[in-house]
Write a protein that holds these residues in place. Sequence first.
Motif, short mmCIF file in Angstrom:
data_model
loop_
_atom_site.label_atom_id
_atom_site.label_comp_id
_atom_site.label_asym_id
_atom_site.label_seq_id
_atom_site.Cartn_x
_atom_site.Cartn_y
_atom_site.Cartn_z
N GLY A 74 0.66 -1.32 0.28
CA GLY A 74 -0.07 -0.03 -0.02
C GLY A 74 0.79 1.30 -0.17
O GLY A 74 0.02 2.26 0.03
N VAL A 75 2.00 1.31 -0.02
CA VAL A 75 3.19 2.49 -0.06
C VAL A 75 3.69 2.45 -1.57
O VAL A 75 4.21 1.65 -2.05
N ILE A 76 3.34 3.78 -2.15
CA ILE A 76 3.96 3.98 -3.56
C ILE A 76 5.34 4.02 -3.38
O ILE A 76 5.88 5.02 -2.60
N LEU A 77 6.32 3.24 -4.07
CA LEU A 77 7.65 3.35 -4.02
C LEU A 77 8.16 4.07 -5.20
O LEU A 77 9.09 4.90 -5.10
N VAL A 78 7.41 4.18 -6.54
CA VAL A 78 8.00 4.71 -7.73
C VAL A 78 6.69 5.04 -8.28
O VAL A 78 5.81 4.38 -8.51
N THR A 79 7.00 6.30 -8.97
CA THR A 79 5.81 6.94 -9.84
C THR A 79 6.36 7.11 -11.17
O THR A 79 7.28 7.74 -11.28
N ILE A 80 5.69 6.67 -12.39
CA ILE A 80 6.17 6.65 -13.38
C ILE A 80 5.44 7.85 -14.13
O ILE A 80 4.38 7.81 -14.31
N MET A 81 6.30 8.88 -14.51
CA MET A 81 5.92 10.07 -15.17
C MET A 81 6.53 10.11 -16.46
O MET A 81 7.81 9.82 -16.23
N ARG A 82 6.08 10.56 -17.61
CA ARG A 82 6.68 10.76 -18.81
C ARG A 82 6.12 12.22 -19.56
O ARG A 82 5.23 12.39 -19.58
N THR A 83 7.39 12.82 -19.81
CA THR A 83 7.00 14.07 -20.37
C THR A 83 7.42 14.04 -21.68
O THR A 83 8.58 13.57 -22.32
N HIS A 84 6.56 14.68 -22.46
CA HIS A 84 6.82 14.86 -24.07
C HIS A 84 6.66 16.18 -24.34
O HIS A 84 5.88 17.04 -23.87
N SER A 85 7.71 16.53 -25.42
CA SER A 85 7.71 18.17 -25.74
C SER A 85 6.71 18.14 -27.11
O SER A 85 6.43 17.39 -27.61
N ALA A 86 6.58 19.52 -27.37
CA ALA A 86 5.53 19.96 -28.50
C ALA A 86 6.13 19.56 -29.80
O ALA A 86 5.32 19.27 -30.64
N ASP A 87 7.32 19.16 -29.92
CA ASP A 87 8.07 18.70 -30.92
C ASP A 87 8.24 17.28 -31.20
O ASP A 87 8.97 17.03 -32.04
#
Length: 157
Positions: A74-87
């Motif tokens: 029940g404890v979040i260890l890793v959060t996966i976020m991905r950033t994409h640029s406008a190009d």
Amino acid sequence: MSATTILDTAPLGALIRYTDNSPKPPARFTKKLAAWERSNGVGRLVKKEPPRPYPTWTAPASFTLHEGNFSSDGVILVTIMRTHSADSALTFEVAEEPQPGQVRVLLDFGGCTELLHLAESVTAAELWIAREGYRNARLEIVGSEDGDRAGNAEFAA
């Protein structure tokens, strides 16, 4: 649609699917499959950022997708976020938009607004804020005419 279209039209909380339009390799090719998964996936739109000027260059506008969490007991260890640029050369599509009546839990910082949580009701959003301890979070009801009916209310942890 392009990344620029996502920046212009997609609301925070929308599920965004992205692809490089290549076929998925068989599971036995683990390295090729891992590379394919980095360019093909789905995530919830949590942040949009305008272009950022620096002394020697300007970073393009971008958006961030929350792709998931890895947790244990029940404890979040890793959060996966991905950033994409406008190009970005990837192809994007809105797979699902937030439903009217849902509540966005938002946090403003650094000139941007970030989606922390998408709740089913105001009560659920308030409980989430109390449990997670965000002091400066504000609520925004999806589909409300003024877009900020419950907003600007600050909640103490």
